[in-house]
Design an enzyme around this catalytic site. Sequence first.
Site, PDB file in Angstrom:
ATOM      1  N   ARG A  98       0.817  -1.245   0.148  1.00 24.64           N
ATOM      2  CA  ARG A  98      -0.227   0.160   0.045  1.00 24.64           C
ATOM      3  C   ARG A  98       0.509   1.221   0.334  1.00 24.64           C
ATOM      4  O   ARG A  98       0.781   2.097  -0.602  1.00 24.64           O
ATOM      5  CB  ARG A  98      -0.837  -0.088   0.796  1.00 24.64           C
ATOM      6  CG  ARG A  98      -1.951  -1.128   1.372  1.00 24.64           C
ATOM      7  CD  ARG A  98      -3.311  -0.633   2.085  1.00 24.64           C
ATOM      8  NE  ARG A  98      -3.703   0.165   1.846  1.00 24.64           N
ATOM      9  CZ  ARG A  98      -4.126   1.637   2.312  1.00 24.64           C
ATOM     10  NH1 ARG A  98      -3.030   1.272   3.638  1.00 24.64           N
ATOM     11  NH2 ARG A  98      -4.632   1.889   2.358  1.00 24.64           N
ATOM     12  N   CYS A 135      14.783  -5.574  -4.031  1.00 23.75           N
ATOM     13  CA  CYS A 135      15.121  -4.489  -4.743  1.00 23.75           C
ATOM     14  C   CYS A 135      14.659  -3.456  -5.411  1.00 23.75           C
ATOM     15  O   CYS A 135      14.656  -3.493  -7.095  1.00 23.75           O
ATOM     16  CB  CYS A 135      16.165  -5.228  -5.991  1.00 23.75           C
ATOM     17  SG  CYS A 135      17.616  -4.732  -6.940  1.00 23.75           S
TER      18      CYS A 135
END
Length: 446
Positions: A343, A373
């Site tokens: 979110r 990453c």
Amino acid sequence: MSFAPLASIPAPEPGTGPWPANLACTEGKLTLAGHALSDLAVRGTPVYLVDEDDMRSRARAWVDAIGDGDVYYAGKSFLSPLLARWMVEEGLYIDTASEGELRTALAGGVPGEKIGLHGNSKSDALLELALENNVGRIVVDSPGEVEQLADIASRLGRVAPCFVRVTTGVHAGGHEFIATAHEDQKFGLSLATGAARDVVTAIANHPNLSFLGLHSHIGSQILDPEGFAAAASAVIAFAGELTRNGIAVPEVDLGGGYGIQYTGEDPQPVSEKQMLAGIRSALEAACAAEGIDVPRLSIEPGRSISGPSGMTLYTVGATKDVMTDDGVRRYVSVDGGMSDNIRPALYGADYTALVDRVTDAEGVPTRVVGMHCESGDIVIKDVSLPGDVSRGDLLLVAATGAYGRSMASNYNMIKRAGVLAVSDRGTTWLVRPETWEDVLGLFPEL
């Protein structure tokens, strides 16, 4: 922002702030329903924690507030077979929006009559499953669905129970992507163009379809009843038109989207009783203006039940200080991130956190980041945490019970976290943690 030592944090009251009712500070350590977080973390982190009694209490509050009406728990916020069973035990129905959610509710022993089915693109297999299990309502979302559902019902010798989702032009709440009642979006049938009228009429005239009512959903993270009142007026005006044309409207469902607090700075939503009193008042006034009987009311809270009851417990990894235009910002990384809570990246959502130990260190501007990453892998963009947070500390993030696990992913090939229900009676997995066998088992052997 300033940091208060952990020992000074009071146990929050149900329905106030972002923390569940049974979170406490006991002898300098955070506990949930009497269980030390450090003991719960032994099972592995990250882990979603659910305050079972807090969740049940929030569910009962909606049932008590609606009185003569029905509350459907919105399973999309988070669902498991055991949780579905809890909701039915507390007097709720279950709202589903996919074959997986429907199968999960059925696996929990929920009778089909207590399940509703949504979806803007339902497959034949999903509709067959719903009808074979006597699902109590199927919310029709497009014109083509009428013929699709009628053909399947006819083949199975069933009469399909139908609601029709309408777009009222009223939308409320937060981010544009979670406002769902304006015309230019994928959900529902327009009142303005007459599409809703055509679909209701087609359902009412088909022997294998039964028209049960109208459905409206206006958005998410709504903190007061004003938006629902406007939607009720539009829906009831349409119900009046249908009634005068010989089509009764027994029930109106005004959907969900009831907001919660994610941080201490967020405005506090009105209570369940205040919210429903405002909605009922608007519904009754609109019916009086149309000269029709007040239909049965149903609603679909999800986030407001599961959100504040759930938290995510992480272990802190690397920390470092970064120079910004405003000074130094501390970066605190954790062993999860956007894979267990998308979110913040998706909506720019804000959260808050506590560190599980007492410290006299001053609070410093901190950004909590994940281990993925991606530069956008941010758990909390801005929060004040003690300046001595370091590797191995436990960090607890509030209000992740809704859309945390349900939107989780295996990004970067990680294991999805489990969901652990906690009460003074013990602990139980609502969803067990994934193993490496689970992750690698999806690949064909080389």
